[in-house]
Design a protein around this motif. Structure first.
Motif, PDB file in Angstrom:
ATOM      1  N   SER A   5       0.818  -1.218   0.000  1.00  0.00           N
ATOM      2  CA  SER A   5       0.000   0.000   0.000  1.00  0.00           C
ATOM      3  C   SER A   5       0.851   1.267   0.000  1.00  0.00           C
ATOM      4  O   SER A   5       0.323   2.359  -0.140  1.00  0.00           O
ATOM      5  CB  SER A   5      -0.944   0.019   1.208  1.00  0.00           C
ATOM      6  N   THR A   6       2.153   1.138   0.175  1.00  0.00           N
ATOM      7  CA  THR A   6       3.044   2.292   0.177  1.00  0.00           C
ATOM      8  C   THR A   6       4.115   2.106  -0.898  1.00  0.00           C
ATOM      9  O   THR A   6       4.443   0.978  -1.285  1.00  0.00           O
ATOM     10  CB  THR A   6       3.736   2.471   1.535  1.00  0.00           C
ATOM     11  N   LEU A   7       4.673   3.219  -1.346  1.00  0.00           N
ATOM     12  CA  LEU A   7       5.756   3.154  -2.320  1.00  0.00           C
ATOM     13  C   LEU A   7       6.947   2.387  -1.753  1.00  0.00           C
ATOM     14  O   LEU A   7       7.524   1.529  -2.432  1.00  0.00           O
ATOM     15  CB  LEU A   7       6.187   4.572  -2.720  1.00  0.00           C
ATOM     16  N   GLY A   9       6.952   0.102   0.500  1.00  0.00           N
ATOM     17  CA  GLY A   9       6.616  -1.315   0.555  1.00  0.00           C
ATOM     18  C   GLY A   9       6.695  -1.986  -0.798  1.00  0.00           C
ATOM     19  O   GLY A   9       7.184  -3.124  -0.922  1.00  0.00           O
ATOM     20  N   ARG A  10       6.231  -1.303  -1.845  1.00  0.00           N
ATOM     21  CA  ARG A  10       6.269  -1.894  -3.189  1.00  0.00           C
ATOM     22  C   ARG A  10       7.708  -2.020  -3.695  1.00  0.00           C
ATOM     23  O   ARG A  10       8.056  -3.014  -4.351  1.00  0.00           O
ATOM     24  CB  ARG A  10       5.403  -1.066  -4.147  1.00  0.00           C
ATOM     25  N   ILE A  11       8.531  -1.028  -3.390  1.00  0.00           N
ATOM     26  CA  ILE A  11       9.942  -1.146  -3.768  1.00  0.00           C
ATOM     27  C   ILE A  11      10.586  -2.335  -3.057  1.00  0.00           C
ATOM     28  O   ILE A  11      11.320  -3.116  -3.662  1.00  0.00           O
ATOM     29  CB  ILE A  11      10.695   0.160  -3.438  1.00  0.00           C
ATOM     30  N   GLN A  12      10.297  -2.479  -1.758  1.00  0.00           N
ATOM     31  CA  GLN A  12      10.881  -3.596  -1.009  1.00  0.00           C
ATOM     32  C   GLN A  12      10.399  -4.939  -1.554  1.00  0.00           C
ATOM     33  O   GLN A  12      11.170  -5.911  -1.611  1.00  0.00           O
ATOM     34  CB  GLN A  12      10.522  -3.472   0.478  1.00  0.00           C
ATOM     35  N   ILE A  13       9.139  -5.016  -1.967  1.00  0.00           N
ATOM     36  CA  ILE A  13       8.613  -6.256  -2.560  1.00  0.00           C
ATOM     37  C   ILE A  13       9.412  -6.635  -3.791  1.00  0.00           C
ATOM     38  O   ILE A  13       9.829  -7.783  -3.962  1.00  0.00           O
ATOM     39  CB  ILE A  13       7.117  -6.087  -2.911  1.00  0.00           C
ATOM     40  N   ASP A  64       2.969   2.386 -13.168  1.00  0.00           N
ATOM     41  CA  ASP A  64       1.655   2.468 -12.523  1.00  0.00           C
ATOM     42  C   ASP A  64       1.618   1.662 -11.235  1.00  0.00           C
ATOM     43  O   ASP A  64       1.083   2.100 -10.222  1.00  0.00           O
ATOM     44  CB  ASP A  64       0.558   1.980 -13.477  1.00  0.00           C
ATOM     45  N   TRP A  65       2.188   0.436 -11.269  1.00  0.00           N
ATOM     46  CA  TRP A  65       2.170  -0.378 -10.057  1.00  0.00           C
ATOM     47  C   TRP A  65       3.087   0.211  -9.003  1.00  0.00           C
ATOM     48  O   TRP A  65       2.726   0.312  -7.827  1.00  0.00           O
ATOM     49  CB  TRP A  65       2.594  -1.821 -10.363  1.00  0.00           C
ATOM     50  N   LEU A  66       4.261   0.628  -9.428  1.00  0.00           N
ATOM     51  CA  LEU A  66       5.218   1.147  -8.466  1.00  0.00           C
ATOM     52  C   LEU A  66       4.693   2.425  -7.815  1.00  0.00           C
ATOM     53  O   LEU A  66       4.783   2.599  -6.600  1.00  0.00           O
ATOM     54  CB  LEU A  66       6.557   1.433  -9.154  1.00  0.00           C
ATOM     55  N   GLY A  67       4.113   3.324  -8.619  1.00  0.00           N
ATOM     56  CA  GLY A  67       3.680   4.606  -8.083  1.00  0.00           C
ATOM     57  C   GLY A  67       2.313   4.591  -7.432  1.00  0.00           C
ATOM     58  O   GLY A  67       2.083   5.319  -6.460  1.00  0.00           O
ATOM     59  N   GLU A  68       1.380   3.750  -7.964  1.00  0.00           N
ATOM     60  CA  GLU A  68      -0.012   3.839  -7.507  1.00  0.00           C
ATOM     61  C   GLU A  68      -0.637   2.490  -7.174  1.00  0.00           C
ATOM     62  O   GLU A  68      -1.843   2.406  -6.924  1.00  0.00           O
ATOM     63  CB  GLU A  68      -0.846   4.547  -8.582  1.00  0.00           C
TER      64      GLU A  68
END
Length: 236
Positions: A5-7, A9-13, A64-68
């Protein structure tokens, strides 16, 4: 499990999915070594769109996935590429300019800004602190925004020695063979810009043309990376 749900978090994923480390991934994206780490630690909260594009490319995901958090999470290398030209990769920073209040016009003193780190290539990063306030030189009387800093590294030796104090006039237009402080746009909006001390040689349509003394060689920077060029007008 990282939170998508956070940028951060998505980068870490994506780092976990691809078994990548933050620092080399930042450098591969053409960003500063600390760019991803600053996002993960909450120091940088609003990266520019071109920074997201570069991160999406190396993390093999969509912007799109990374930012939103919408759109595909996984892309192959070719699909992750964009029409954006590759960013010039510069040596590690040795100066980042902190945002400090401009001194008053009639102030008899001037701020000397602290450096967070320095490198042999001359790139520097201010730590955001004023390390001392000392009497203003006569040639900077009435100059708003003038500042001093201590030279870091040996890239301009023997012109300047590490630890030498130099004075900067931010409003003076550089001319050929002036020594200058070059500020770069930060990778993440709101972060302090980084910079270099070099000799000014001029502008081309696409580059800022510079010279350094150690080793003696041309040192050119893509114009879109340049935030400002400030002239060094004296030393102590």
């Amino acid at each position: 499990m990282s939170d998508d749900s956070t940028l951060a978090g998505r980068i870490q994923i994506r780092l976990n999915d691809l078994h990548l480390d933050a620092t080399p991934t930042s450098l591969e994206a053409g960003l500063s070594a600390s760019a991803i780490r600053n996002i993960l630690e909450g120091k940088s909260k609003s990266p520019r769109n071109d920074t997201l594009v570069r991160l999406a490319r190396v993390l093999k995901t969509s912007v799109d996935w990374l930012g939103e958090n919408r759109g595909p999470k996984e892309l192959d290398s070719s699909a992750a590429e964009t029409a954006l030209p590759p960013r010039q990769i510069l040596p590690p920073p040795n100066a980042s300019i902190s945002i400090v209040p401009a001194p008053r016009m009639l102030d008899d003193h001037i701020n000397v800004l602290g450096l967070a780190k320095g490198g042999a290539d001359g790139r520097f990063q201010f730590n955001g602190d004023v390390v001392e306030t000392i009497p203003r030189p006569d040639f900077l009387r009435g100059v708003v925004g003038a500042y001093g800093l201590y030279v870091e590294g040996d890239s301009m030796f023997p012109r300047y020695k590490a630890g030498e104090l130099v004075w900067i006039h931010p409003g003076k237009s550089p001319k050929r063979e002036d020594d200058v402080v070059v500020q770069l746009h930060p990778d993440v909006e709101g972060d302090p810009p980084e910079g270099y001390i070099k000799e000014f040689r001029g502008w081309s349509p696409s580059k800022l043309l510079l010279w350094q003394w150690n080793p003696a060689e041309e040192f050119n920077i893509d114009r879109p990376l340049v935030k400002a060029v400030h002239v060094i007008v004296g030393r102590r």
